[in-house]
Scaffold this motif. Structure first.
Motif, PDB file in Angstrom:
ATOM      1  N   GLN A 158       0.794  -1.235   0.000  1.00 26.11           N
ATOM      2  CA  GLN A 158       0.000   0.000   0.000  1.00 26.11           C
ATOM      3  C   GLN A 158       0.822   1.278   0.000  1.00 26.11           C
ATOM      4  O   GLN A 158       0.262   2.369  -0.140  1.00 26.11           O
ATOM      5  CB  GLN A 158      -0.972   0.004   1.190  1.00 26.11           C
ATOM      6  CG  GLN A 158      -0.353  -0.012   2.571  1.00 26.11           C
ATOM      7  CD  GLN A 158      -0.232  -1.405   3.164  1.00 26.11           C
ATOM      8  OE1 GLN A 158       0.318  -2.291   2.530  1.00 26.11           O
ATOM      9  NE2 GLN A 158      -0.737  -1.592   4.386  1.00 26.11           N
ATOM     10  N   HIS A 192      -5.025  -0.439   1.316  1.00 21.21           N
ATOM     11  CA  HIS A 192      -4.809  -0.027  -0.067  1.00 21.21           C
ATOM     12  C   HIS A 192      -4.780   1.490  -0.165  1.00 21.21           C
ATOM     13  O   HIS A 192      -5.148   2.200   0.783  1.00 21.21           O
ATOM     14  CB  HIS A 192      -5.894  -0.598  -0.985  1.00 21.21           C
ATOM     15  CG  HIS A 192      -7.232   0.068  -0.876  1.00 21.21           C
ATOM     16  ND1 HIS A 192      -8.049  -0.034   0.240  1.00 21.21           N
ATOM     17  CD2 HIS A 192      -7.926   0.858  -1.758  1.00 21.21           C
ATOM     18  CE1 HIS A 192      -9.174   0.635   0.045  1.00 21.21           C
ATOM     19  NE2 HIS A 192      -9.114   1.198  -1.155  1.00 21.21           N
ATOM     20  N   LEU A 203      -5.229   4.945  -3.129  1.00 20.26           N
ATOM     21  CA  LEU A 203      -5.627   5.470  -4.432  1.00 20.26           C
ATOM     22  C   LEU A 203      -4.968   6.825  -4.624  1.00 20.26           C
ATOM     23  O   LEU A 203      -4.752   7.559  -3.652  1.00 20.26           O
ATOM     24  CB  LEU A 203      -7.139   5.651  -4.519  1.00 20.26           C
ATOM     25  CG  LEU A 203      -8.048   4.477  -4.177  1.00 20.26           C
ATOM     26  CD1 LEU A 203      -9.501   4.940  -4.127  1.00 20.26           C
ATOM     27  CD2 LEU A 203      -7.882   3.357  -5.183  1.00 20.26           C
ATOM     28  N   GLY A 253      -4.406   2.709  -8.327  1.00 19.52           N
ATOM     29  CA  GLY A 253      -4.542   2.024  -7.057  1.00 19.52           C
ATOM     30  C   GLY A 253      -3.367   1.106  -6.794  1.00 19.52           C
ATOM     31  O   GLY A 253      -2.701   0.638  -7.722  1.00 19.52           O
ATOM     32  N   PHE A 254      -3.080   0.853  -5.510  1.00 21.64           N
ATOM     33  CA  PHE A 254      -2.018  -0.087  -5.134  1.00 21.64           C
ATOM     34  C   PHE A 254      -2.266  -0.574  -3.715  1.00 21.64           C
ATOM     35  O   PHE A 254      -2.966   0.074  -2.934  1.00 21.64           O
ATOM     36  CB  PHE A 254      -0.626   0.527  -5.268  1.00 21.64           C
ATOM     37  CG  PHE A 254      -0.481   1.940  -4.758  1.00 21.64           C
ATOM     38  CD1 PHE A 254       0.072   2.199  -3.513  1.00 21.64           C
ATOM     39  CD2 PHE A 254      -0.894   3.017  -5.530  1.00 21.64           C
ATOM     40  CE1 PHE A 254       0.221   3.497  -3.047  1.00 21.64           C
ATOM     41  CE2 PHE A 254      -0.749   4.329  -5.084  1.00 21.64           C
ATOM     42  CZ  PHE A 254      -0.191   4.563  -3.825  1.00 21.64           C
ATOM     43  N   GLY A 304      -5.897  -5.967  -2.979  1.00 20.82           N
ATOM     44  CA  GLY A 304      -7.014  -5.932  -3.911  1.00 20.82           C
ATOM     45  C   GLY A 304      -7.949  -7.102  -3.729  1.00 20.82           C
ATOM     46  O   GLY A 304      -8.785  -7.384  -4.594  1.00 20.82           O
ATOM     47  N   LEU A 342      -9.086  -2.269  -5.513  1.00 19.59           N
ATOM     48  CA  LEU A 342      -8.192  -1.613  -6.476  1.00 19.59           C
ATOM     49  C   LEU A 342      -8.890  -1.365  -7.805  1.00 19.59           C
ATOM     50  O   LEU A 342      -8.381  -0.630  -8.647  1.00 19.59           O
ATOM     51  CB  LEU A 342      -6.936  -2.457  -6.697  1.00 19.59           C
ATOM     52  CG  LEU A 342      -6.048  -2.674  -5.466  1.00 19.59           C
ATOM     53  CD1 LEU A 342      -4.804  -3.479  -5.849  1.00 19.59           C
ATOM     54  CD2 LEU A 342      -5.640  -1.355  -4.830  1.00 19.59           C
ATOM     55  N   SER A 352      -2.792  -8.435  -4.368  1.00 21.51           N
ATOM     56  CA  SER A 352      -2.115  -7.186  -3.993  1.00 21.51           C
ATOM     57  C   SER A 352      -1.122  -6.808  -5.073  1.00 21.51           C
ATOM     58  O   SER A 352      -0.626  -7.667  -5.805  1.00 21.51           O
ATOM     59  CB  SER A 352      -1.398  -7.325  -2.643  1.00 21.51           C
ATOM     60  OG  SER A 352      -0.317  -8.234  -2.746  1.00 21.51           O
ATOM     61  N   ILE A 377      -6.599   2.470 -12.899  1.00 15.96           N
ATOM     62  CA  ILE A 377      -7.947   1.925 -12.844  1.00 15.96           C
ATOM     63  C   ILE A 377      -8.712   2.459 -14.052  1.00 15.96           C
ATOM     64  O   ILE A 377      -8.884   3.675 -14.192  1.00 15.96           O
ATOM     65  CB  ILE A 377      -8.664   2.346 -11.542  1.00 15.96           C
ATOM     66  CG1 ILE A 377      -7.869   1.870 -10.324  1.00 15.96           C
ATOM     67  CG2 ILE A 377     -10.088   1.814 -11.508  1.00 15.96           C
ATOM     68  CD1 ILE A 377      -8.397   2.400  -9.001  1.00 15.96           C
ATOM     69  N   SER A 437     -13.713   1.657  -1.886  1.00 14.94           N
ATOM     70  CA  SER A 437     -13.166   2.788  -2.627  1.00 14.94           C
ATOM     71  C   SER A 437     -14.309   3.519  -3.314  1.00 14.94           C
ATOM     72  O   SER A 437     -15.328   2.911  -3.638  1.00 14.94           O
ATOM     73  CB  SER A 437     -12.173   2.313  -3.689  1.00 14.94           C
ATOM     74  OG  SER A 437     -11.125   1.581  -3.112  1.00 14.94           O
ATOM     75  N   SER A 482     -13.870   2.142  -4.733  1.00 17.10           N
ATOM     76  CA  SER A 482     -13.070   3.089  -3.960  1.00 17.10           C
ATOM     77  C   SER A 482     -13.908   4.346  -4.137  1.00 17.10           C
ATOM     78  O   SER A 482     -14.100   4.737  -5.201  1.00 17.10           O
ATOM     79  CB  SER A 482     -11.706   3.276  -4.587  1.00 17.10           C
ATOM     80  OG  SER A 482     -10.877   2.161  -4.338  1.00 17.10           O
TER      81      SER A 482
END
Length: 416
Positions: free
Chosen positions: A133, A165, A167, A180-181, A184, A189, A197, A204, A222, A233
């Motif tokens: 993250q 996570h 964004l 995103g990272f 997931g 994500l 992950s 995205i 999210s 997200s």
């Protein structure tokens, strides 16, 4: 009144209040205990660097941005999320020295990690990195903010940190983009059902041609608001569209791609909890999606339905009862509690109350909005109020409203 005098008045009379879970020092009171009623803080370290422009509240830590672009942090620091080059808690605000040469314009606090954005569009992260993250290409944790090199040549405007996570929102000539990272597993994500992950930012898709105005992350959810489209997200857009992705709300299934709320309503703000979303309409009305834990839905028998989430017959958008006749100015959401501010400057809370995060003098859950008292100042006195929620605590910043018109100005902001 001249601008520098207005700023001086605001700094001198600015009040910071906190209540709820406090055993990690996140309330900033200097005590390691929960508080059932709002506590007025004496934050000399904050007053020395300017007025507060933003608070970001996480699992048990707080990030404070000042009008001068400085960052102070306090609360739980055992994963390095405070950015003080050590992994210990801090019950008092401390300046993040490694960011002192940058002008920080945005920040977000996750469960155990933190993210910062500078005026030049650079992104820095610190804290728990065990799910990727932090976005550095590994799964290591960092106790000082580290620049996310993958985003070096991109113009980042916002960051949103969830449970595991993150964004980021990019603005550029080619349009707005969201990356995103981190974890997931629940679809947060918005990339693929197969990704557990990732440790570097990945784009995205689904926002092509959309003007995104804000991104939100909390828990495994999210969202975003946009001007021409939005998706779980949480996203909020200029034309009031909402997009969501990630863990489902109200017991619905997780979604691994962007979902748009099918409604003609125009949303100006979204606040995301672990099981619910609060939405503020342009008419000052509050609606809720999901959230059946600890009474965050209010009294279901008194809720009136609005619209369904597109492609999901279970997720019902409903009005929050007990707010009739009130124009709501803004909203905030913790893990399982909710906060609003009315046009008259009244704070109301409901939902999970185990740690005193509702500010009502007890640890009871509430199924309908209850009024919170901040000291003895008259509600008719012109003040501006900003509200922020951590997972189990709440903070408010109250400043004098410098008259520029005839109305009372009340503004509320939220964080993940």
């Amino acid at each position: 009144m001249e601008e520098n005098e207005e700023s001086r008045v605001k700094e001198e009379e600015e009040e910071v209040w906190s209540w709820g879970a406090g055993t990690d020092g996140q309330l900033g009171t200097g005590k390691l205990q929960d508080e059932l009623l709002p506590q007025l803080l004496s934050l000399l370290s904050l007053s020395a660097v300017g007025s507060i422009s933003l608070l970001a509240c996480g699992g048990a830590h707080v990030l404070a941005l000042t009008s001068g672009g400085k960052v102070l942090t306090w609360g739980r620091g055992t994963s390095g999320q405070l950015g003080h080059s050590e992994m210990v808690n801090s019950p008092h605000p401390k300046l993040v020295m490694s960011l002192d040469t940058y002008f920080i314009t945005h920040a977000s606090a996750g469960w155990n990690h933190s993210g910062f954005v500078s005026d030049a569009g650079n992104v820095f992260t610190c804290g728990d990195g065990s799910f990727g993250q932090l976005g550095h290409g590994d799964y290591s944790s960092h106790c000082s903010p580290v620049k996310v090199s993958f985003l070096d040549d991109l113009s980042v405007k916002q960051i949103a940190c969830g449970m595991r996570h993150s964004l980021v929102l990019l603005k550029g000539d080619s349009g707005d983009e969201v990356y995103g990272f981190g974890s997931g597993k629940r679809g947060q994500l918005g990339i693929s059902k197969k990704i557990k992950s990732i440790s570097v930012p990945e784009r995205i898709y689904g926002f092509e041609g959309v003007k995104v105005t804000s991104i939100i992350a909390n828990g495994d959810q999210s969202a975003a608001l946009s001007g021409e489209s939005s998706k779980h997200s949480l996203l909020v857009a200029s034309d009031g569209h909402l997009y969501t992705w990630g863990k489902g709300f109200g017991g619905t299934s997780s979604t691994y791609s962007l979902q748009s709320l099918a409604t003609s309503l125009w949303f100006t703000k979204a606040a995301v909890g672990w099981n619910h979303v609060l939405l503020l309409t342009a008419d000052g009305e509050v609606l809720m999606l999901g959230g059946n834990h600890h009474g965050v839905l209010g009294n279901p028998g008194k809720m009136s339905p609005a619209r369904l989430l597109e492609d999901s017959g279970e997720a019902m958008l409903e009005k929050v009862p007990g707010l009739e006749g009130n124009r709501i100015m803004d909203i905030a959401a913790g893990a399982e509690h909710s906060v609003i501010v009315t046009g008259h400057g009244v704070i109301k809370t409901w939902g999970w109350g185990e740690h005193g995060q509702l500010g009502l003098g007890n640890a009871c859950n509430q199924t309908s909005p209850q009024e919170v008292s901040l000291g003895h100042r008259s509600q008719t006195e012109a003040t501006a109020i900003k509200i922020y929620c951590g997972s189990g605590f709440t903070m408010a910043v109250r400043t004098p409203h410098i008259p520029s018109g005839v109305e009372l100005c009340t503004r509320v902001c939220s964080g993940s």
